[in-house]
Design a protein around this motif. Sequence first.
Motif, PDB file in Angstrom:
ATOM      1  N   TRP A  24       0.840  -1.201   0.000  1.00 15.84           N
ATOM      2  CA  TRP A  24       0.000   0.000   0.000  1.00 15.84           C
ATOM      3  C   TRP A  24       0.872   1.247   0.000  1.00 15.84           C
ATOM      4  CZ3 TRP A  24      -1.370   4.365   2.701  1.00 15.84           C
ATOM      5  CH2 TRP A  24      -2.689   4.832   2.583  1.00 15.84           C
ATOM      6  N   LEU A  25       1.874   1.264   0.874  1.00 15.10           N
ATOM      7  CA  LEU A  25       2.774   2.409   0.968  1.00 15.10           C
ATOM      8  C   LEU A  25       3.573   2.600  -0.319  1.00 15.10           C
ATOM      9  CD1 LEU A  25       4.110   1.951   4.609  1.00 15.10           C
ATOM     10  CD2 LEU A  25       2.615   3.781   3.784  1.00 15.10           C
ATOM     11  N   LEU A  26       3.994   1.500  -0.923  1.00 13.49           N
ATOM     12  CA  LEU A  26       4.758   1.593  -2.168  1.00 13.49           C
ATOM     13  C   LEU A  26       3.924   2.225  -3.283  1.00 13.49           C
ATOM     14  CD1 LEU A  26       6.739  -1.772  -2.355  1.00 13.49           C
ATOM     15  CD2 LEU A  26       7.710   0.529  -2.303  1.00 13.49           C
ATOM     16  N   VAL A  27       2.666   1.804  -3.383  1.00 10.81           N
ATOM     17  CA  VAL A  27       1.796   2.348  -4.431  1.00 10.81           C
ATOM     18  C   VAL A  27       1.543   3.837  -4.197  1.00 10.81           C
ATOM     19  CG1 VAL A  27      -0.493   2.228  -5.477  1.00 10.81           C
ATOM     20  CG2 VAL A  27       0.711   0.119  -4.894  1.00 10.81           C
ATOM     21  N   PHE A  82      13.864  -7.972  -1.145  1.00 13.56           N
ATOM     22  CA  PHE A  82      13.436  -7.040  -2.185  1.00 13.56           C
ATOM     23  C   PHE A  82      12.801  -5.797  -1.567  1.00 13.56           C
ATOM     24  CE2 PHE A  82      10.356  -6.040  -5.799  1.00 13.56           C
ATOM     25  CZ  PHE A  82      11.319  -5.349  -6.520  1.00 13.56           C
ATOM     26  N   LEU A  83      11.989  -6.007  -0.527  1.00 15.21           N
ATOM     27  CA  LEU A  83      11.389  -4.872   0.179  1.00 15.21           C
ATOM     28  C   LEU A  83      12.457  -3.976   0.792  1.00 15.21           C
ATOM     29  CD1 LEU A  83       8.255  -5.999   2.245  1.00 15.21           C
ATOM     30  CD2 LEU A  83       8.371  -4.242   0.476  1.00 15.21           C
ATOM     31  N   LEU A  84      13.497  -4.602   1.343  1.00 10.91           N
ATOM     32  CA  LEU A  84      14.583  -3.842   1.964  1.00 10.91           C
ATOM     33  C   LEU A  84      15.289  -2.989   0.917  1.00 10.91           C
ATOM     34  CD1 LEU A  84      15.780  -3.522   4.781  1.00 10.91           C
ATOM     35  CD2 LEU A  84      17.472  -5.267   4.197  1.00 10.91           C
ATOM     36  N   TRP A  85      15.500  -3.563  -0.253  1.00  6.44           N
ATOM     37  CA  TRP A  85      16.141  -2.805  -1.350  1.00  6.44           C
ATOM     38  C   TRP A  85      15.253  -1.649  -1.787  1.00  6.44           C
ATOM     39  CZ3 TRP A  85      14.673  -2.054  -6.521  1.00  6.44           C
ATOM     40  CH2 TRP A  85      15.660  -1.453  -7.327  1.00  6.44           C
ATOM     41  N   LEU A  86      13.934  -1.907  -1.905  1.00  7.02           N
ATOM     42  CA  LEU A  86      13.012  -0.844  -2.281  1.00  7.02           C
ATOM     43  C   LEU A  86      12.991   0.261  -1.224  1.00  7.02           C
ATOM     44  CD1 LEU A  86       9.933  -2.820  -3.700  1.00  7.02           C
ATOM     45  CD2 LEU A  86      11.538  -1.396  -4.979  1.00  7.02           C
ATOM     46  N   THR A  90      13.908   4.086  -1.844  1.00  5.60           N
ATOM     47  CA  THR A  90      12.916   5.112  -1.525  1.00  5.60           C
ATOM     48  C   THR A  90      13.512   6.216  -0.660  1.00  5.60           C
ATOM     49  OG1 THR A  90      11.115   3.501  -1.658  1.00  5.60           O
ATOM     50  CG2 THR A  90      10.679   5.528  -0.436  1.00  5.60           C
ATOM     51  N   VAL A  91      14.254   5.828   0.357  1.00  4.89           N
ATOM     52  CA  VAL A  91      14.868   6.816   1.262  1.00  4.89           C
ATOM     53  C   VAL A  91      15.883   7.677   0.518  1.00  4.89           C
ATOM     54  CG1 VAL A  91      16.370   7.089   3.263  1.00  4.89           C
ATOM     55  CG2 VAL A  91      14.481   5.463   3.344  1.00  4.89           C
ATOM     56  N   ARG A  92      16.644   7.070  -0.390  1.00  5.01           N
ATOM     57  CA  ARG A  92      17.714   7.779  -1.097  1.00  5.01           C
ATOM     58  C   ARG A  92      17.197   8.676  -2.214  1.00  5.01           C
ATOM     59  NH1 ARG A  92      20.484   4.944  -4.206  1.00  5.01           N
ATOM     60  NH2 ARG A  92      22.312   6.299  -4.322  1.00  5.01           N
ATOM     61  N   SER A  93      16.011   8.384  -2.752  1.00  2.61           N
ATOM     62  CA  SER A  93      15.546   9.098  -3.935  1.00  2.61           C
ATOM     63  C   SER A  93      15.153  10.532  -3.619  1.00  2.61           C
ATOM     64  CB  SER A  93      14.352   8.370  -4.557  1.00  2.61           C
ATOM     65  OG  SER A  93      13.247   8.413  -3.679  1.00  2.61           O
ATOM     66  N   THR A  94      15.259  11.363  -4.638  1.00  2.00           N
ATOM     67  CA  THR A  94      14.785  12.743  -4.550  1.00  2.00           C
ATOM     68  C   THR A  94      13.578  12.868  -5.453  1.00  2.00           C
ATOM     69  OG1 THR A  94      16.129  13.494  -6.419  1.00  2.00           O
ATOM     70  CG2 THR A  94      17.149  13.549  -4.229  1.00  2.00           C
ATOM     71  N   PRO A  95      12.743  13.901  -5.283  1.00  2.00           N
ATOM     72  CA  PRO A  95      11.549  14.042  -6.118  1.00  2.00           C
ATOM     73  C   PRO A  95      11.832  14.025  -7.609  1.00  2.00           C
ATOM     74  CG  PRO A  95      11.442  15.534  -4.262  1.00  2.00           C
ATOM     75  CD  PRO A  95      12.811  14.911  -4.219  1.00  2.00           C
ATOM     76  N   THR A  96      12.896  14.675  -8.047  1.00  2.00           N
ATOM     77  CA  THR A  96      13.193  14.707  -9.477  1.00  2.00           C
ATOM     78  C   THR A  96      13.648  13.351  -9.972  1.00  2.00           C
ATOM     79  OG1 THR A  96      15.420  15.497  -8.957  1.00  2.00           O
ATOM     80  CG2 THR A  96      13.760  17.144  -9.533  1.00  2.00           C
ATOM     81  N   GLU A  97      14.413  12.646  -9.170  1.00  2.00           N
ATOM     82  CA  GLU A  97      14.849  11.304  -9.562  1.00  2.00           C
ATOM     83  C   GLU A  97      13.652  10.375  -9.678  1.00  2.00           C
ATOM     84  OE1 GLU A  97      17.484  10.244  -6.474  1.00  2.00           O
ATOM     85  OE2 GLU A  97      19.265  11.050  -7.448  1.00  2.00           O
ATOM     86  N   ILE A 191       8.601   0.833   5.239  1.00  2.00           N
ATOM     87  CA  ILE A 191       8.770  -0.326   4.367  1.00  2.00           C
ATOM     88  C   ILE A 191       9.968  -1.153   4.814  1.00  2.00           C
ATOM     89  CG2 ILE A 191       9.357  -1.061   2.008  1.00  2.00           C
ATOM     90  CD1 ILE A 191       7.767   1.449   1.071  1.00  2.00           C
ATOM     91  N   GLY A 192      11.037  -0.448   5.221  1.00  2.00           N
ATOM     92  CA  GLY A 192      12.220  -1.144   5.728  1.00  2.00           C
ATOM     93  C   GLY A 192      11.907  -1.952   6.973  1.00  2.00           C
ATOM     94  N   ALA A 193      11.059  -1.415   7.838  1.00  2.00           N
ATOM     95  CA  ALA A 193      10.658  -2.141   9.053  1.00  2.00           C
ATOM     96  C   ALA A 193       9.895  -3.408   8.692  1.00  2.00           C
ATOM     97  CB  ALA A 193       9.811  -1.240   9.944  1.00  2.00           C
ATOM     98  N   PHE A 194       8.968  -3.299   7.740  1.00  2.00           N
ATOM     99  CA  PHE A 194       8.244  -4.479   7.266  1.00  2.00           C
ATOM    100  C   PHE A 194       9.220  -5.510   6.696  1.00  2.00           C
ATOM    101  CE2 PHE A 194       4.364  -1.762   7.071  1.00  2.00           C
ATOM    102  CZ  PHE A 194       3.482  -2.627   7.706  1.00  2.00           C
ATOM    103  N   ALA A 195      10.221  -5.033   5.968  1.00  2.00           N
ATOM    104  CA  ALA A 195      11.204  -5.926   5.352  1.00  2.00           C
ATOM    105  C   ALA A 195      11.996  -6.689   6.403  1.00  2.00           C
ATOM    106  CB  ALA A 195      12.149  -5.122   4.452  1.00  2.00           C
ATOM    107  N   VAL A 196      12.433  -5.969   7.425  1.00  2.00           N
ATOM    108  CA  VAL A 196      13.204  -6.607   8.499  1.00  2.00           C
ATOM    109  C   VAL A 196      12.366  -7.672   9.196  1.00  2.00           C
ATOM    110  CG1 VAL A 196      14.290  -6.225  10.739  1.00  2.00           C
ATOM    111  CG2 VAL A 196      14.721  -4.638   8.854  1.00  2.00           C
ATOM    112  N   VAL A 197      11.106  -7.348   9.459  1.00  2.00           N
ATOM    113  CA  VAL A 197      10.216  -8.320  10.109  1.00  2.00           C
ATOM    114  C   VAL A 197      10.062  -9.565   9.240  1.00  2.00           C
ATOM    115  CG1 VAL A 197       7.838  -8.765  10.820  1.00  2.00           C
ATOM    116  CG2 VAL A 197       8.942  -6.611  11.438  1.00  2.00           C
ATOM    117  N   ALA A 198       9.896  -9.369   7.920  1.00  2.00           N
ATOM    118  CA  ALA A 198       9.738 -10.505   7.003  1.00  2.00           C
ATOM    119  C   ALA A 198      10.987 -11.362   6.965  1.00  2.00           C
ATOM    120  CB  ALA A 198       9.402  -9.987   5.603  1.00  2.00           C
ATOM    121  N   ILE A 199      12.150 -10.727   6.914  1.00  2.00           N
ATOM    122  CA  ILE A 199      13.428 -11.459   6.855  1.00  2.00           C
ATOM    123  C   ILE A 199      13.671 -12.218   8.152  1.00  2.00           C
ATOM    124  CG2 ILE A 199      15.941 -11.207   6.730  1.00  2.00           C
ATOM    125  CD1 ILE A 199      15.453  -8.812   4.843  1.00  2.00           C
TER     126      ILE A 199
END
Length: 208
Positions: A24-27, A82-86, A90-97, A191-199
């Motif tokens: 949901w957050l990704l979308v 994959f979620l962790l990578w996303l 997400t954290v690193r991206s800027t609006p223009t990127e 999203i990173g928190a969800f990823a850590v929980v899944a892993i």
Amino acid sequence: MDPAFALRGFILGFAIAATVGPIWLLVVRRTISEGRLYGLVSGMGVATADATYGAIAAFGLGAITDALVNARLALGLLGGVFLLWLAWQTVRSTPTEAAVVTTRRRGYAGAYLSILGLTMSNPMTILSFGALFAGLGVTSGATGDAALVVLGVLLGSTTWWIVLTTVVGTLRTRVTPAWIHRINIGSGLVIGAFAVVAIVSAATDIVG
């Protein structure tokens, strides 16, 4: 065939899609950063996965269910990574990127397939659908009713993503680049928190 099953499936698909989680957050993040159409295409990937797992549960495809459930640990681990990578992207991206580079690199096919694959990495969804369908009175022997429920799930999930991306896309023009950057950081951390929980969950089950 009872047409009421289509309505029940629609409500079920809509409610499941509206549940807040990493997908949901990704979308939402993609819609804000890259536009309504990009977000909607991503949402359609979720709707396709929901309908696919719903069909497997509704039609009683036991062999496929068993294979996917048996592979749940590996799929969960891959999905978490994959979620962790996303989350990192997400954290690193800027609006223009996000608006230019990401869309050009992935395209709409990439938006659809990445979310489809991520959503399909949780085969336990089949068991959830199976339990819900049993509650609706759908059995693997009632092919017509099962088809109506699956169609309803697809339409319900699709409707939710249309509504969500339309609302977010409309508000997107009022969001400044600074706020988009904050949203990227916030959603990336969640999203990173969800990823850590899944892993951790998958690793614990493997060790255990």
